[in-house]
Write a protein that holds these residues in place. Structure first.
Motif, PDB file in Angstrom:
ATOM      1  N   GLN A 198       0.822  -1.206   0.000  1.00 42.80           N
ATOM      2  CA  GLN A 198       0.000   0.000   0.000  1.00 42.80           C
ATOM      3  C   GLN A 198       0.855   1.254   0.000  1.00 42.80           C
ATOM      4  OE1 GLN A 198      -2.710  -0.347   3.314  1.00 42.80           O
ATOM      5  NE2 GLN A 198      -4.045  -1.765   2.236  1.00 42.80           N
ATOM      6  N   SER A 199       2.066   1.158   0.556  1.00 40.55           N
ATOM      7  CA  SER A 199       2.975   2.314   0.584  1.00 40.55           C
ATOM      8  C   SER A 199       3.529   2.638  -0.796  1.00 40.55           C
ATOM      9  CB  SER A 199       4.137   2.027   1.535  1.00 40.55           C
ATOM     10  OG  SER A 199       4.934   0.957   1.028  1.00 40.55           O
ATOM     11  N   GLY A 200       3.375   1.691  -1.739  1.00 38.28           N
ATOM     12  CA  GLY A 200       3.931   1.875  -3.082  1.00 38.28           C
ATOM     13  C   GLY A 200       5.214   1.104  -3.305  1.00 38.28           C
ATOM     14  N   ALA A 201       5.813   0.609  -2.207  1.00 38.75           N
ATOM     15  CA  ALA A 201       7.002  -0.235  -2.359  1.00 38.75           C
ATOM     16  C   ALA A 201       6.596  -1.515  -3.084  1.00 38.75           C
ATOM     17  CB  ALA A 201       7.597  -0.556  -0.995  1.00 38.75           C
ATOM     18  N   MET A 202       7.491  -2.035  -3.905  1.00 38.84           N
ATOM     19  CA  MET A 202       7.119  -3.185  -4.737  1.00 38.84           C
ATOM     20  C   MET A 202       8.264  -4.174  -4.846  1.00 38.84           C
ATOM     21  SD  MET A 202       7.188  -1.240  -8.442  1.00 38.84           S
ATOM     22  CE  MET A 202       6.172   0.088  -7.777  1.00 38.84           C
ATOM     23  N   SER A 203       7.897  -5.403  -5.176  1.00 37.62           N
ATOM     24  CA  SER A 203       8.923  -6.396  -5.475  1.00 37.62           C
ATOM     25  C   SER A 203       9.381  -6.209  -6.917  1.00 37.62           C
ATOM     26  CB  SER A 203       8.364  -7.810  -5.268  1.00 37.62           C
ATOM     27  OG  SER A 203       7.533  -8.179  -6.358  1.00 37.62           O
ATOM     28  N   ALA A 204      10.429  -6.908  -7.280  1.00 38.56           N
ATOM     29  CA  ALA A 204      10.949  -6.786  -8.648  1.00 38.56           C
ATOM     30  C   ALA A 204       9.990  -7.364  -9.671  1.00 38.56           C
ATOM     31  CB  ALA A 204      12.301  -7.486  -8.742  1.00 38.56           C
ATOM     32  N   LEU A 205       9.045  -8.204  -9.219  1.00 37.65           N
ATOM     33  CA  LEU A 205       8.102  -8.900 -10.101  1.00 37.65           C
ATOM     34  C   LEU A 205       6.689  -8.536  -9.662  1.00 37.65           C
ATOM     35  CD1 LEU A 205       7.888 -11.174 -12.318  1.00 37.65           C
ATOM     36  CD2 LEU A 205       7.750 -12.794 -10.416  1.00 37.65           C
ATOM     37  N   HIS A 206       5.942  -7.830 -10.515  1.00 38.01           N
ATOM     38  CA  HIS A 206       4.656  -7.308 -10.063  1.00 38.01           C
ATOM     39  C   HIS A 206       3.742  -6.987 -11.252  1.00 38.01           C
ATOM     40  CE1 HIS A 206       7.455  -3.868 -10.546  1.00 38.01           C
ATOM     41  NE2 HIS A 206       6.410  -3.292 -11.131  1.00 38.01           N
ATOM     42  N   THR A 207       2.504  -6.591 -10.938  1.00 35.41           N
ATOM     43  CA  THR A 207       1.572  -6.071 -11.944  1.00 35.41           C
ATOM     44  C   THR A 207       1.126  -4.681 -11.509  1.00 35.41           C
ATOM     45  OG1 THR A 207      -0.430  -6.937 -10.873  1.00 35.41           O
ATOM     46  CG2 THR A 207       0.723  -8.405 -12.412  1.00 35.41           C
ATOM     47  N   HIS A 208       0.746  -3.869 -12.485  1.00 43.03           N
ATOM     48  CA  HIS A 208       0.231  -2.536 -12.171  1.00 43.03           C
ATOM     49  C   HIS A 208      -1.266  -2.425 -12.442  1.00 43.03           C
ATOM     50  CE1 HIS A 208       3.964  -0.526 -11.135  1.00 43.03           C
ATOM     51  NE2 HIS A 208       4.553  -1.050 -12.212  1.00 43.03           N
ATOM     52  N   ASP A 209      -1.752  -3.193 -13.411  1.00 42.32           N
ATOM     53  CA  ASP A 209      -3.178  -3.129 -13.757  1.00 42.32           C
ATOM     54  C   ASP A 209      -3.673  -4.550 -14.011  1.00 42.32           C
ATOM     55  OD1 ASP A 209      -2.288  -3.786 -16.376  1.00 42.32           O
ATOM     56  OD2 ASP A 209      -1.990  -1.673 -16.830  1.00 42.32           O
ATOM     57  N   ASP A 210      -4.930  -4.648 -14.491  1.00 42.76           N
ATOM     58  CA  ASP A 210      -5.518  -5.981 -14.663  1.00 42.76           C
ATOM     59  C   ASP A 210      -5.440  -6.484 -16.111  1.00 42.76           C
ATOM     60  OD1 ASP A 210      -7.343  -4.325 -15.864  1.00 42.76           O
ATOM     61  OD2 ASP A 210      -9.043  -4.901 -14.601  1.00 42.76           O
ATOM     62  N   ARG A 211      -4.505  -5.956 -16.905  1.00 42.84           N
ATOM     63  CA  ARG A 211      -4.352  -6.431 -18.289  1.00 42.84           C
ATOM     64  C   ARG A 211      -3.620  -7.764 -18.359  1.00 42.84           C
ATOM     65  NH1 ARG A 211      -0.934  -2.958 -21.405  1.00 42.84           N
ATOM     66  NH2 ARG A 211       0.000  -2.319 -19.418  1.00 42.84           N
ATOM     67  N   GLY A 212      -3.008  -8.175 -17.264  1.00 39.14           N
ATOM     68  CA  GLY A 212      -2.203  -9.389 -17.284  1.00 39.14           C
ATOM     69  C   GLY A 212      -0.751  -9.141 -17.617  1.00 39.14           C
ATOM     70  N   VAL A 213      -0.352  -7.879 -17.707  1.00 35.16           N
ATOM     71  CA  VAL A 213       1.044  -7.558 -18.002  1.00 35.16           C
ATOM     72  C   VAL A 213       1.872  -7.726 -16.731  1.00 35.16           C
ATOM     73  CG1 VAL A 213       2.674  -5.768 -18.722  1.00 35.16           C
ATOM     74  CG2 VAL A 213       0.463  -5.982 -19.874  1.00 35.16           C
ATOM     75  N   ILE A 214       2.881  -8.576 -16.828  1.00 33.09           N
ATOM     76  CA  ILE A 214       3.800  -8.831 -15.715  1.00 33.09           C
ATOM     77  C   ILE A 214       5.028  -7.947 -15.897  1.00 33.09           C
ATOM     78  CG2 ILE A 214       5.250 -10.557 -14.593  1.00 33.09           C
ATOM     79  CD1 ILE A 214       3.248 -12.672 -15.640  1.00 33.09           C
ATOM     80  N   HIS A 215       5.331  -7.169 -14.889  1.00 33.35           N
ATOM     81  CA  HIS A 215       6.471  -6.250 -14.942  1.00 33.35           C
ATOM     82  C   HIS A 215       7.652  -6.838 -14.182  1.00 33.35           C
ATOM     83  CE1 HIS A 215       4.156  -2.527 -16.252  1.00 33.35           C
ATOM     84  NE2 HIS A 215       3.194  -3.396 -15.955  1.00 33.35           N
ATOM     85  N   VAL A 216       8.802  -6.841 -14.800  1.00 31.17           N
ATOM     86  CA  VAL A 216      10.058  -7.092 -14.104  1.00 31.17           C
ATOM     87  C   VAL A 216      10.806  -5.767 -14.074  1.00 31.17           C
ATOM     88  CG1 VAL A 216      12.281  -8.287 -14.154  1.00 31.17           C
ATOM     89  CG2 VAL A 216      10.186  -9.526 -14.748  1.00 31.17           C
ATOM     90  N   GLU A 217      10.897  -5.201 -12.908  1.00 33.59           N
ATOM     91  CA  GLU A 217      11.600  -3.922 -12.710  1.00 33.59           C
ATOM     92  C   GLU A 217      12.495  -4.114 -11.495  1.00 33.59           C
ATOM     93  OE1 GLU A 217       8.142  -1.035 -14.550  1.00 33.59           O
ATOM     94  OE2 GLU A 217       7.910  -1.822 -12.536  1.00 33.59           O
ATOM     95  N   ALA A 218      13.693  -4.617 -11.764  1.00 30.79           N
ATOM     96  CA  ALA A 218      14.577  -5.101 -10.708  1.00 30.79           C
ATOM     97  C   ALA A 218      15.725  -4.138 -10.443  1.00 30.79           C
ATOM     98  CB  ALA A 218      15.124  -6.471 -11.092  1.00 30.79           C
ATOM     99  N   GLN A 219      16.188  -4.163  -9.202  1.00 32.53           N
ATOM    100  CA  GLN A 219      17.322  -3.316  -8.819  1.00 32.53           C
ATOM    101  C   GLN A 219      18.665  -3.986  -9.080  1.00 32.53           C
ATOM    102  OE1 GLN A 219      16.862  -1.768  -4.858  1.00 32.53           O
ATOM    103  NE2 GLN A 219      14.736  -1.196  -5.171  1.00 32.53           N
ATOM    104  N   THR A 220      18.629  -5.280  -9.391  1.00 34.23           N
ATOM    105  CA  THR A 220      19.849  -5.995  -9.773  1.00 34.23           C
ATOM    106  C   THR A 220      19.632  -6.657 -11.124  1.00 34.23           C
ATOM    107  OG1 THR A 220      19.100  -7.955  -8.556  1.00 34.23           O
ATOM    108  CG2 THR A 220      20.545  -6.433  -7.391  1.00 34.23           C
ATOM    109  N   LYS A 221      20.677  -6.787 -11.893  1.00 30.89           N
ATOM    110  CA  LYS A 221      20.568  -7.294 -13.263  1.00 30.89           C
ATOM    111  C   LYS A 221      20.857  -8.791 -13.320  1.00 30.89           C
ATOM    112  CE  LYS A 221      21.905  -6.014 -17.986  1.00 30.89           C
ATOM    113  NZ  LYS A 221      20.516  -5.695 -18.346  1.00 30.89           N
TER     114      LYS A 221
END
Length: 221
Positions: free
Chosen positions: A118-141
């Motif tokens: 709820q704070s907006g903090a997120m894991s590297a693997l997440h969704t933002h909406d209900d389209r089914g798009v999976i986001h990988v936005e990681a701090q390590t490569k």
């Protein structure tokens, strides 16, 4: 004679007062002891309740039930169960895949904000909406992420023979496709890759039903 009786009476009164004072002290001590025992018991019960609550919060519960599947009230147990942690959005690795889920040939929405607090903090693997798009936005490569980690965070069971509360058997199957090609094994082990189209299909096999083999990502995804 009268003076002697008066003295005896005074002594008796003093003895009665002393006895009464001793009884009062005992009564107060007893009340204090009982109060202490009650207080200790209440604190112990409170402490036990806190421990139980924390244990409950640290474990994801159940299989997610039947679809559609909502987000868990507390995302952290699922995030931890997936072996992930939360923080600011990462940029070291940034790519997207897409997930479709079909139950008895009908689409089931993928929840928005999987893996996001709820704070907006997120894991590297997440969704933002209900389209089914999976986001990988990681701090390590270079880290590897799987479809099972998405479902762990979602609080929905996924295995070779189970999707949420839906289990295979009695003519029902669970199959997975990646880019239009069926893959065997446990769908939870599917590794998330850029611009991948993943489809999970549960129900009685229908030769006429074909899940999409591609997905049109938005510009910049």
């Amino acid at each position: 004679m009268g003076g002697k009786k008066t003295k005896e009476t005074r002594q008796r009164l003093e003895e009665l007062r002393a006895t009464q004072q001793r009884q009062d002290r005992r009564r107060k001590l007893l009340i204090t002891s009982i109060g202490s025992v009650i207080a200790v018991a209440a604190l112990a019960a409170l402490g036990y309740g806190i421990v139980q609550d924390r244990e409950a919060e640290s474990k994801p519960s159940g299989d997610g039930g039947n679809p559609p599947w909502a987000l868990p009230a507390n995302p952290m147990p699922g995030i931890k169960a997936a072996g992930l942690s939360t923080g600011p959005m990462g940029t070291a690795d940034h790519y997207h895949a897409h997930l479709d889920i079909f139950v008895d040939s009908k689409p089931v929405p993928v929840a928005a904000n999987i893996g996001i607090e709820q704070s907006g903090a997120m894991s590297a693997l997440h969704t933002h909406d209900d389209r089914g798009v999976i986001h990988v936005e990681a701090q390590t490569k270079g880290d590897t992420y799987t479809l099972g980690q998405v479902f762990k965070q979602w609080g929905v069971a996924l295995s070779v023979d189970q999707l949420g509360a839906l289990k295979t058997g009695a003519g029902k199957t669970l199959t997975a496709q990646v880019n239009g090609k069926q893959v065997g094994g446990n769908p939870a082990d599917i590794v998330i890759k850029a611009h991948q189209q993943i489809a999970l299909v549960y129900g009685k096999p229908d030769p006429a039903f074909r899940p999409p083999a591609t997905y049109q990502f938005q510009e910049g995804e």
